[in-house]
Each structure stands twice: as C-alpha cells, then as structure tokens.
Design a protein around this motif. Structure first.
Motif, short mmCIF file in Angstrom:
data_model
loop_
_atom_site.label_atom_id
_atom_site.label_comp_id
_atom_site.label_asym_id
_atom_site.label_seq_id
_atom_site.Cartn_x
_atom_site.Cartn_y
_atom_site.Cartn_z
N ASP A 178 0.88 -1.17 0.10
CA ASP A 178 -0.01 0.06 -0.08
C ASP A 178 0.85 1.29 -0.15
O ASP A 178 1.41 1.49 1.05
CB ASP A 178 -1.00 -0.03 1.31
CG ASP A 178 -1.57 1.42 1.57
OD1 ASP A 178 -2.13 2.06 0.43
OD2 ASP A 178 -1.79 1.93 2.51
N LEU A 179 1.17 1.79 -1.04
CA LEU A 179 1.81 3.10 -1.35
C LEU A 179 1.08 4.30 -0.89
O LEU A 179 1.87 5.37 -1.09
CB LEU A 179 2.40 3.11 -2.81
CG LEU A 179 3.13 1.89 -3.12
CD1 LEU A 179 3.73 2.05 -4.60
CD2 LEU A 179 4.32 1.68 -2.22
N SER A 180 -0.19 4.38 -0.28
CA SER A 180 -0.84 5.68 -0.16
C SER A 180 -0.44 6.14 1.16
O SER A 180 -0.44 7.22 1.35
CB SER A 180 -2.21 5.46 -0.11
OG SER A 180 -2.74 4.39 1.12
N GLY A 181 0.35 5.33 1.91
CA GLY A 181 0.67 5.64 3.43
C GLY A 181 -0.54 5.58 4.38
O GLY A 181 -0.47 5.88 5.48
N THR A 182 -1.94 5.32 3.89
CA THR A 182 -2.95 5.20 4.77
C THR A 182 -3.18 4.06 5.51
O THR A 182 -3.67 4.02 6.53
CB THR A 182 -4.24 5.42 4.10
OG1 THR A 182 -4.53 4.54 3.00
CG2 THR A 182 -3.97 6.87 3.37
N GLY A 183 -2.61 2.92 4.88
CA GLY A 183 -2.53 1.47 5.76
C GLY A 183 -3.95 0.90 5.35
O GLY A 183 -4.37 0.03 5.89
N LYS A 184 -4.80 1.36 4.34
CA LYS A 184 -6.04 0.65 4.20
C LYS A 184 -6.35 0.86 2.63
O LYS A 184 -6.53 1.95 1.96
CB LYS A 184 -7.20 1.54 4.80
CG LYS A 184 -8.44 0.99 4.75
CD LYS A 184 -9.47 1.48 5.49
CE LYS A 184 -11.04 0.87 5.51
NZ LYS A 184 -11.90 1.57 6.32
N VAL A 185 -6.28 -0.08 1.92
CA VAL A 185 -6.56 -0.40 0.49
C VAL A 185 -8.22 -0.70 0.47
O VAL A 185 -8.54 -1.57 1.24
CB VAL A 185 -5.90 -1.59 -0.22
CG1 VAL A 185 -6.15 -1.63 -1.73
CG2 VAL A 185 -4.34 -1.33 0.00
N THR A 186 -8.78 0.02 -0.18
CA THR A 186 -10.40 -0.14 -0.31
C THR A 186 -11.00 -0.71 -1.52
O THR A 186 -11.96 -1.27 -1.23
CB THR A 186 -10.89 1.33 0.06
OG1 THR A 186 -10.53 2.00 -1.32
CG2 THR A 186 -10.69 2.01 1.08
N SER A 187 -10.27 -0.99 -2.42
CA SER A 187 -10.86 -1.70 -3.63
C SER A 187 -9.66 -2.18 -4.34
O SER A 187 -8.63 -1.50 -4.62
CB SER A 187 -11.88 -0.57 -4.43
OG SER A 187 -11.22 0.56 -4.66
N VAL A 188 -9.82 -3.30 -5.10
CA VAL A 188 -8.78 -3.85 -6.31
C VAL A 188 -9.45 -4.43 -7.13
O VAL A 188 -10.72 -5.05 -7.02
CB VAL A 188 -7.98 -4.72 -5.36
CG1 VAL A 188 -8.91 -5.86 -4.79
CG2 VAL A 188 -6.92 -5.26 -6.30
N LYS A 189 -9.13 -4.29 -8.59
CA LYS A 189 -9.60 -4.68 -9.85
C LYS A 189 -8.61 -5.27 -10.57
O LYS A 189 -7.58 -4.71 -10.77
CB LYS A 189 -10.59 -3.79 -10.30
CG LYS A 189 -11.72 -4.21 -11.10
CD LYS A 189 -12.73 -4.74 -10.60
CE LYS A 189 -13.82 -5.07 -11.25
NZ LYS A 189 -15.31 -5.72 -10.67
N PHE A 190 -8.83 -6.45 -11.38
CA PHE A 190 -8.00 -6.92 -12.51
C PHE A 190 -8.43 -6.19 -13.71
O PHE A 190 -9.34 -6.29 -14.05
CB PHE A 190 -8.13 -8.56 -12.48
CG PHE A 190 -7.38 -9.21 -11.38
CD1 PHE A 190 -6.04 -9.48 -11.58
CD2 PHE A 190 -7.93 -9.73 -10.45
CE1 PHE A 190 -5.38 -10.25 -10.45
CE2 PHE A 190 -7.37 -10.33 -9.26
CZ PHE A 190 -6.21 -10.58 -9.42
#
Length: 531
Positions: free
Chosen positions: A482-494
C-alpha cells in the motif's frame, strides 16, 4: 613618462617605433582601429609598430586636485552631490514600487472576495437543487418517453398497498424466461471455456510493481471506495468519498469526465459495456444510470430513489439488461436498466441488519448479499426467495465488505473483518479461509479475475493468490504494498487478462500495478511468438 594622448602617466605604456612617442595601450589601440594613423604625426601606424614598455609597478600618483586642501574639499563636494542625486532617484523608484505593490494587493484581495462569493453562491445553488429534487412530486414531471431521463419510478410504484409499502410490478414470466435462457447459454459456454493463452502467467505477476499513479479525486476528501473497468475500451471508473465518479482512460492517462450529481460518497459503481452505461450507488440513498456519449462524456439517464438508507452495492446481471442494488435499509431492488423502473424490492420481516455488499452469480439466477452483521444470504432471483444463509460459526465476524463470484460458477469469495472465506456453491459450505492480516485489520475488498485463475485480497496491502480447487492449497503469488501511506486499501480490480491490477486506497490516487514498460513489451513479443 606621459601619454601623448591623455597627458597622464599610462598604466600599460607602449612606444611607437616610427615616432618614438609614448601612449596608453587601450587609447592608441582604439585610435588605430578607427583611423589607422598616429594621432600626433598623422603617419600610417599599425599595432605591429608598437612596442610594450616594461616598467616597475609603482603606486599611481595622486591627481593634481588632490594635492591641496581646497582640491580635496572640491572632490568631496562632488562625490556628496552625486551620492545625494543617486539617493533621490532610489527613493523615487521605491515610492513607485510601493504604489504598484499596493495596487496589486488590492486587486488580489478583490479577486479572492469575488471567488469566495461565487463559491458560496454555487454551494447554495447545489443545496437548493438537491432540496428541490427531493421535494418536487414525481407527477410534476409529467409523462415521459421510455428513452427520456427518469427518476426510476413507474406508475404502479406510486400506488401504496394496505401494508403501507409501494406496489412493484414484479418479475413477470417473460423476464423469468429471459433470465433462464441467459443462464442456459452461459452455463453451456462455461463448460467449453478454457484459460486464454494471453492470461498473464504467474512469473509475470511476481514481477508486478507500481507503473503509474493518478490523482483523480479531491485532496480535501480523499478516499476511493469503488473501482470498475470497461475492459474493451480500457477505461477505469472510480467512486470516491468526495461524491464524484471519475472516468479515466488508462492508455492515454487522461480523465474523460467527472460525474458530480451525487450529494454523498459513492459506495459502488459498475459498467454496462453493451449499452455504454455506468451505474453508481451512493450514500445519498440513490442509484443513478449514466449514458455514455460519443465524445466520452456521460449524462445521467435515470435516478432511482427506492431505498430508505445508503445504497452500499450495485451489481449488473449477466444479460446486461437488469441490475440490482443493496442498501442498509435491509432490502435489495431489482431494476430494468432501459426504463430505470424497480421491478421488485425484497426484504425480510426479521431483517434488522442492513446489506453492505451484493453480487450476481455469473449465470444470473443467483444473487449473493452480505450484511453488517457478517451474514451471507443467497437468493433465487426468479422467486426472490432466500435459498441459503451462512451465519454464526460458519459466517463472518463483522461487516461483509465485499463479495465476488468466480467465473467457473462454483466458488464465492466474501470479505470481512476476519479475512476472506471461500464457499463451494455446490455443497454450500466454507472450504477455506484466507486470513492474511491481523484481527484488527479488516479485509476491504476481494476480486476474482475474469478467467478465474487468480484472486486478489485487499486490506493493509494487496495480495494475489493462485486459484486452486477445494482440496489443494491456494498459494500466495504476489504481495503489492500500500503506497498511499494510509494503511487501508479499499478496492482492487484486475485488468483484462490480469495484465495489470488497479488499486484504490484512502488517499485520492488511483494506482496501477503491472510490468514495467520494457518487460511488458518483451512479454507481449513472447506471447505473439507463442501464438
């Protein structure tokens, strides 16, 4: 030794070989360049006729006026006068600069006031418009053709039954036959389907890294909550906390348009590729259908206001003629895309926990929903009856944040606080649980790729697993940070053929992971050679 031109002691003396006169080099050199003659004898003279006179370095003698007290006083007076004139000129320039700066500051202050007033008027207009849309009765709009923009409510829906609920037209036999036929066709195709040769191999996924990052949403309200991809056009849609949906062309890296009609965060969105439509669900209790135009922009075609609480999930039927929404009001609605009308609204009498996720089975006859209490419910779309329910020890702990059906038709993945549970739909049982994070870190998203070969799990980072069967282990292929620095990925898609992975986090950037440029070209060449 006095210069024949200036009458002063030269600093760099030269001697003329023709006349024997002494000159300052810079003065005689300039005179020869202009006239080509000796300034005294008027004879032809060139620089080659001059000889440098070497002298000892001695202090330069004082000028004659510095040899007496009156002369020194005169020099001081001249220098004082020159200093006063220069000081007066500087004061004039300073005064002019101050006037110009004062005028510029006044103009800047006036511009800021105008901008603030315009922003305030804009916000007030938006608020009034939103209030008007909620308060104006539906009948005031008058009859409209089917192709016109509607608010998602038909004539029958305005009628209220004895129980106080709106009467819905229902899913008629014609629609049921259409759903059944679509199921038969897709089931037959699935048995013949093979993994495409263009699918990204495991060794390629292991080398995935971030290849681009795009600031699509507002920085004062960061957070991307939902992502979907139009695979044939390689267009990515994102829904954010800033109430906007952004359509982004990945190959060109350009934003095509921003949809701003929702008044609260967008929780879910889905493309309908066949008709160039986009469906969005929002915490403002509405869902909207957007029609794509030839110039790449989208306009709102239908607005659905059938839910009494936040719309948490939008899912499109495999026929691309219908879609469903799930809401925290403990109901789900089944819509006709072409008219925007709600055909049926389903809820349970004992339902106290709202729906937080929903997804259609790839064949279209089953709808899965997840609740805020960790319960998974499986519905028969034709009869709107609940056919299975996973709760208690077999269910989840915490809110069901996402669910995804595999294209093989057998597996269902659901995500919650306790990780990802994998369900075998043939036996209606949980056969594996993926718990990549600590108990305090919820799993926010889960997604199968279209081939059913990979599954992505998102929480504090993104983890891609290789899909196996019920008995064998599902191996971890790649962990993307997670490169946002927020520690929370909310969505992912292929992406198409899992050639890339798009990720949304609690910042305002959309991130794309894939092979770097050179490796991507080599991979494409090797694929074309193999074909």
């Amino acid at each position: 030794m006095i210069c024949a031109i200036s009458g002063e002691v030269p600093e760099d003396p030269v001697l003329s070989t023709k006349s024997g006169l002494l000159f300052e080099r810079r003065l005689i050199q300039r005179y020869i360049e202009d006239h080509g003659k000796c300034p005294v004898t008027k004879e032809e003279l060139a620089m080659d006729d001059l000889v440098t006179v070497k002298t000892n370095k001695i202090p330069k003698p004082r000028p004659l006026q510095a040899a007496s007290v009156p002369g020194l006083l005169g020099m001081f007076q001249n220098e004082w006068d020159a200093l006063m004139l220069s000081n007066f000129a500087l004061e004039q320039q300073l005064h002019t600069a101050r006037q110009e700066l004062s005028h510029a500051l006044y103009q800047h202050d006036a511009a800021c006031r105008v901008i603030a007033r315009l922003k305030k008027e804009r916000d007030e207009s938006r608020t009034l418009l939103a209030q008007a849309e909620r308060q104006i009765p539906i009948s005031a709009a008058g009859p409209a053709p089917v192709a016109a923009v509607t608010n998602g409510k038909g004539a029958l829906e305005d009628e209220v039954g004895p129980d106080g609920k709106k009467i819905r037209p229902g899913i008629n036999p014609v629609i049921i036959d259409e759903l059944t036929e679509c199921n038969s066709v897709l089931s037959a195709q699935r048995k013949k389907r093979q993994v495409p040769p263009s699918l990204a191999p495991i060794d390629a996924l292991e080398r995935y890294t971030q290849i681009s990052s795009h600031p699509l949403h507002k920085t004062n309200k960061p957070g991307i909550l939902s992502i979907d991809i139009h695979h044939s056009k390689d267009i990515i849609a994102t829904g954010g906390i800033d109430t906007n949906a952004v359509l982004f062309d990945r190959p060109s890296g350009q934003v095509l348009c921003t949809l701003t009609d929702h008044s609260k965060k967008i929780t879910s969105l889905k493309f309908v590729p066949r008709d160039e439509l986009l469906i969005t669900g929002s915490a403002d209790k509405t869902a909207r259908v957007w029609q794509g135009n030839e110039d790449g922009s989208y306009g709102c075609r239908h607005t659905m206001r059938d839910h009494g609480a936040e719309v948490e999930a939008v899912t499109v039927h495999a026929s691309q003629k219908y879609f469903a929404t799930a809401s925290r009001d403990s109901t789900w609605c089944f819509y006709d895309i072409s008219t925007g009308s709600c055909l049926t609204q389903v809820g349970e009498a004992s339902g106290q926990d709202g729906y937080t996720s929903a997804a259609f089975h790839p064949d279209g006859l089953i709808l899965g929903t997840g609740t805020s209490e960790g319960v998974i419910k499986i519905w028969d779309v034709k009869s709107q009856a609940r056919v299975a329910k996973f709760e208690g020890e077999v269910g989840h702990v915490g809110t069901v944040t996402a669910m995804s059906f595999s294209e093989n038709g057998y597996f269902l993945a659901t995500a919650a606080l306790d990780g990802v549970k994998l369900w075998d739909l043939r036996k209606l049982r949980n056969f594996r649980t993926l718990s990549p994070y600590d108990p305090d870190t919820p799993t926010s998203s889960v997604e199968f790729d279209f081939s059913g070969s990979y599954i992505a799990v998102a929480g504090s980072d993104i983890r891609v697993y290789q899909v196996a069967n019920v008995k064998t282990e599902w191996n971890l292929v790649k962990t993307l940070p997670d490169l946002s620095g927020t520690g929370k990925v909310t969505s992912v898609k292929f992406g198409a053929d899992a050639k890339y992975v798009v990720v949304g986090s609690m910042d305002h950037n959309l991130r794309v992971f894939g092979l770097p440029g050179d490796e991507q070209m080599e991979e494409a060449k090797s694929e074309s050679a193999a074909q």
